[in-house]
Write a protein that holds these residues in place. Structure first.
Motif, PDB file in Angstrom:
ATOM      1  N   ASN A 139      75.401 -58.625 -33.531  1.00  0.00           N
ATOM      2  CA  ASN A 139      75.415 -59.081 -34.920  1.00  0.00           C
ATOM      3  C   ASN A 139      76.695 -58.670 -35.636  1.00  0.00           C
ATOM      4  OD1 ASN A 139      72.888 -60.293 -34.678  1.00  0.00           O
ATOM      5  ND2 ASN A 139      71.815 -58.415 -35.235  1.00  0.00           N
ATOM      6  N   GLU A 140      77.250 -57.506 -35.271  1.00  0.00           N
ATOM      7  CA  GLU A 140      78.528 -57.079 -35.830  1.00  0.00           C
ATOM      8  C   GLU A 140      79.650 -57.979 -35.331  1.00  0.00           C
ATOM      9  OE1 GLU A 140      81.608 -54.688 -37.664  1.00  0.00           O
ATOM     10  OE2 GLU A 140      79.544 -55.274 -38.118  1.00  0.00           O
ATOM     11  N   ALA A 141      79.584 -58.374 -34.065  1.00  0.00           N
ATOM     12  CA  ALA A 141      80.596 -59.287 -33.525  1.00  0.00           C
ATOM     13  C   ALA A 141      80.592 -60.609 -34.284  1.00  0.00           C
ATOM     14  CB  ALA A 141      80.344 -59.519 -32.039  1.00  0.00           C
ATOM     15  N   ALA A 142      79.408 -61.147 -34.519  1.00  0.00           N
ATOM     16  CA  ALA A 142      79.305 -62.409 -35.261  1.00  0.00           C
ATOM     17  C   ALA A 142      79.798 -62.235 -36.690  1.00  0.00           C
ATOM     18  CB  ALA A 142      77.866 -62.902 -35.238  1.00  0.00           C
ATOM     19  N   ARG A 143      79.432 -61.124 -37.323  1.00  0.00           N
ATOM     20  CA  ARG A 143      79.859 -60.886 -38.712  1.00  0.00           C
ATOM     21  C   ARG A 143      81.380 -60.832 -38.809  1.00  0.00           C
ATOM     22  NH1 ARG A 143      82.024 -57.475 -41.898  1.00  0.00           N
ATOM     23  NH2 ARG A 143      82.354 -55.921 -40.267  1.00  0.00           N
ATOM     24  N   LEU A 144      82.008 -60.087 -37.907  1.00  0.00           N
ATOM     25  CA  LEU A 144      83.459 -59.981 -37.941  1.00  0.00           C
ATOM     26  C   LEU A 144      84.120 -61.345 -37.779  1.00  0.00           C
ATOM     27  CD1 LEU A 144      84.144 -56.755 -35.851  1.00  0.00           C
ATOM     28  CD2 LEU A 144      84.862 -57.159 -38.214  1.00  0.00           C
ATOM     29  N   ALA A 145      83.661 -62.103 -36.803  1.00  0.00           N
ATOM     30  CA  ALA A 145      84.282 -63.402 -36.546  1.00  0.00           C
ATOM     31  C   ALA A 145      84.093 -64.362 -37.707  1.00  0.00           C
ATOM     32  CB  ALA A 145      83.700 -63.999 -35.265  1.00  0.00           C
ATOM     33  N   LEU A 146      82.900 -64.368 -38.292  1.00  0.00           N
ATOM     34  CA  LEU A 146      82.596 -65.329 -39.358  1.00  0.00           C
ATOM     35  C   LEU A 146      83.208 -64.919 -40.692  1.00  0.00           C
ATOM     36  CD1 LEU A 146      78.845 -66.032 -38.489  1.00  0.00           C
ATOM     37  CD2 LEU A 146      80.794 -67.564 -38.118  1.00  0.00           C
ATOM     38  N   GLU A 147      83.255 -63.603 -40.967  1.00  0.00           N
ATOM     39  CA  GLU A 147      83.739 -63.145 -42.274  1.00  0.00           C
ATOM     40  C   GLU A 147      85.233 -62.819 -42.277  1.00  0.00           C
ATOM     41  OE1 GLU A 147      81.419 -59.880 -43.705  1.00  0.00           O
ATOM     42  OE2 GLU A 147      79.515 -60.977 -43.579  1.00  0.00           O
ATOM     43  N   GLU A 148      85.744 -62.333 -41.156  1.00  0.00           N
ATOM     44  CA  GLU A 148      87.130 -61.872 -41.129  1.00  0.00           C
ATOM     45  C   GLU A 148      88.003 -62.632 -40.132  1.00  0.00           C
ATOM     46  OE1 GLU A 148      87.510 -57.591 -41.029  1.00  0.00           O
ATOM     47  OE2 GLU A 148      85.468 -57.344 -41.813  1.00  0.00           O
ATOM     48  N   GLY A 149      87.383 -63.404 -39.249  1.00  0.00           N
ATOM     49  CA  GLY A 149      88.148 -64.226 -38.333  1.00  0.00           C
ATOM     50  C   GLY A 149      88.224 -63.661 -36.923  1.00  0.00           C
ATOM     51  N   PRO A 150      88.592 -64.520 -35.959  1.00  0.00           N
ATOM     52  CA  PRO A 150      88.615 -64.097 -34.546  1.00  0.00           C
ATOM     53  C   PRO A 150      89.594 -62.969 -34.258  1.00  0.00           C
ATOM     54  CG  PRO A 150      89.582 -66.288 -34.826  1.00  0.00           C
ATOM     55  CD  PRO A 150      88.933 -65.939 -36.118  1.00  0.00           C
ATOM     56  N   ASP A 151      90.684 -62.885 -35.029  1.00  0.00           N
ATOM     57  CA  ASP A 151      91.634 -61.798 -34.791  1.00  0.00           C
ATOM     58  C   ASP A 151      91.003 -60.446 -35.111  1.00  0.00           C
ATOM     59  OD1 ASP A 151      93.503 -63.617 -33.978  1.00  0.00           O
ATOM     60  OD2 ASP A 151      94.659 -63.585 -35.848  1.00  0.00           O
ATOM     61  N   ALA A 152      90.178 -60.408 -36.150  1.00  0.00           N
ATOM     62  CA  ALA A 152      89.508 -59.158 -36.513  1.00  0.00           C
ATOM     63  C   ALA A 152      88.542 -58.730 -35.416  1.00  0.00           C
ATOM     64  CB  ALA A 152      88.772 -59.320 -37.837  1.00  0.00           C
ATOM     65  N   LEU A 153      87.823 -59.695 -34.847  1.00  0.00           N
ATOM     66  CA  LEU A 153      86.918 -59.384 -33.739  1.00  0.00           C
ATOM     67  C   LEU A 153      87.701 -58.848 -32.539  1.00  0.00           C
ATOM     68  CD1 LEU A 153      84.211 -59.376 -32.299  1.00  0.00           C
ATOM     69  CD2 LEU A 153      84.508 -61.820 -31.845  1.00  0.00           C
ATOM     70  N   ALA A 154      88.790 -59.508 -32.196  1.00  0.00           N
ATOM     71  CA  ALA A 154      89.592 -59.071 -31.060  1.00  0.00           C
ATOM     72  C   ALA A 154      90.145 -57.671 -31.282  1.00  0.00           C
ATOM     73  CB  ALA A 154      90.732 -60.063 -30.817  1.00  0.00           C
ATOM     74  N   ALA A 155      90.593 -57.384 -32.501  1.00  0.00           N
ATOM     75  CA  ALA A 155      91.139 -56.063 -32.796  1.00  0.00           C
ATOM     76  C   ALA A 155      90.066 -54.985 -32.690  1.00  0.00           C
ATOM     77  CB  ALA A 155      91.771 -56.055 -34.185  1.00  0.00           C
ATOM     78  N   ALA A 156      88.853 -55.296 -33.161  1.00  0.00           N
ATOM     79  CA  ALA A 156      87.765 -54.322 -33.081  1.00  0.00           C
ATOM     80  C   ALA A 156      87.387 -54.037 -31.634  1.00  0.00           C
ATOM     81  CB  ALA A 156      86.553 -54.833 -33.858  1.00  0.00           C
ATOM     82  N   ILE A 157      87.372 -55.067 -30.807  1.00  0.00           N
ATOM     83  CA  ILE A 157      87.053 -54.852 -29.390  1.00  0.00           C
ATOM     84  C   ILE A 157      88.149 -54.010 -28.728  1.00  0.00           C
ATOM     85  CG2 ILE A 157      86.709 -55.978 -27.159  1.00  0.00           C
ATOM     86  CD1 ILE A 157      85.405 -58.301 -28.656  1.00  0.00           C
ATOM     87  N   ASP A 158      89.405 -54.220 -29.122  1.00  0.00           N
ATOM     88  CA  ASP A 158      90.485 -53.374 -28.600  1.00  0.00           C
ATOM     89  C   ASP A 158      90.255 -51.912 -28.991  1.00  0.00           C
ATOM     90  OD1 ASP A 158      91.741 -55.533 -27.449  1.00  0.00           O
ATOM     91  OD2 ASP A 158      93.196 -55.805 -29.081  1.00  0.00           O
ATOM     92  N   GLY A 159      89.783 -51.707 -30.217  1.00  0.00           N
ATOM     93  CA  GLY A 159      89.479 -50.344 -30.653  1.00  0.00           C
ATOM     94  C   GLY A 159      88.351 -49.727 -29.842  1.00  0.00           C
ATOM     95  N   ILE A 160      87.337 -50.517 -29.550  1.00  0.00           N
ATOM     96  CA  ILE A 160      86.233 -50.046 -28.699  1.00  0.00           C
ATOM     97  C   ILE A 160      86.750 -49.686 -27.313  1.00  0.00           C
ATOM     98  CG2 ILE A 160      84.143 -50.794 -27.495  1.00  0.00           C
ATOM     99  CD1 ILE A 160      83.614 -50.106 -30.414  1.00  0.00           C
TER     100      ILE A 160
END
Length: 280
Positions: free
Chosen positions: A83-104
């Motif tokens: 649900n966090e992955a979907a929230r990031l992509a929908l609210e902040e965009g795919p780059d934000a999701l990719a950056a968060a996964i890099d942080g993980i």
């Protein structure tokens, strides 16, 4: 109003200690009322000597890593919850999701981190618009677990077929855990065929959970884990009160009764399975 009354109820009492020490394979200490030290002491007093702390977004993952470094009884698992992955992509965009996964990925490489999770798919809380982001995030987490030789901890809600499909397409990690197992006996048999661990939580004790108990009966002891998912899913007869790792014995005893096994025998399986699943 009813929910507030339930939350106001006192914490359940300490259960009788287990004859064999086990681990809580999935908990959220950061969401519980007790301090980490209090939670671990209560758990240890009833035979729950290890906990796997889940970080399900980047901030919580950093906290999990810190706590695991500070406490010998704690291991960490880090990921973006679907649900966090979907929230990031929908609210902040795919780059934000990719950056968060890099942080993980950076956190997952640390030695106190034993798993990538909880990741997976949740079609209950996220609608069709979030499916693509969830699936892409899940694929990336699967690859990360394999790259780092970490366990993969899966959140699967109303998404059984797609979870199994993506695991097959990507190739499941050697150690894959279905957290808070939510399928029926048929899904349990399919997971067993693939060697996936199945972790059962307090909802296996609920009156309306016979399909879940049927799944538990179908699951081989060699693949069983136990968890609280605390502060959620408090087992009966304490449903509605706050959950915590010290309540693992309540769920494990109910599991043993369902499977027709002595408590010490099931506890020995669970202890060995958790150590094997998380490689500690």
């Amino acid at each position: 109003m009813a929910d507030n009354r339930r939350e106001a109820q006192p914490a359940p009492p300490l259960p009788t200690p287990l004859p064999v020490a086990v681990a809580d394979s999935h908990t959220h200490l950061d969401m519980q009322d007790d301090s980490v030290e209090e939670a671990l002491a209560k758990a240890a007093s009833v035979g729950v000597t290890t906990v796997v702390q889940i970080g399900c977004d980047l901030d919580r993952a950093r906290w999990a890593v810190k706590v695991a470094a500070e406490h010998e009884a704690v291991w960490a698992a880090v990921a973006l919850h679907p649900n966090e992955a979907a929230r990031l992509a929908l609210e902040e965009g795919p780059d934000a999701l990719a950056a968060a996964i890099d942080g993980i990925a950076e956190l997952a490489a640390l030695p106190q981190v034993k798993a990538v999770g909880e990741t997976g798919l949740d079609y209950f809380r996220t609608g069709p618009e979030g499916v693509d982001a969830q699936q892409e995030s899940f694929r990336r987490h699967i690859r990360l677990a394999k790259e780092l030789d970490r366990a993969l901890v899966i959140h699967d809600r109303d998404a059984h077929e797609d979870v199994l499909r993506l695991l097959a397409e990507e190739g499941a990690p050697e150690r894959t855990v279905f957290h808070c197992f939510s399928g029926d006996a048929g899904l349990a048999r399919r997971c067993a065929e693939r060697g996936y661990f199945m972790s059962f939580a307090g909802n296996v004790t609920f009156k309306n959970a016979q399909p879940l108990r049927d799944a538990l009966i179908a699951a081989p002891p060699e693949l069983l884990l136990v968890e609280t998912d605390a502060p959620f899913l408090t087992p009966s007869p304490y449903r509605g009160r706050p959950n915590a790792p010290y309540l693992v014995p309540v769920t494990l005893r109910a599991m043993a009764e369902t499977k027709g096994m002595p408590v010490d025998e099931l506890a020995a399986h669970v202890a060995a399975n958790t150590a094997r699943a998380f490689s500690y």
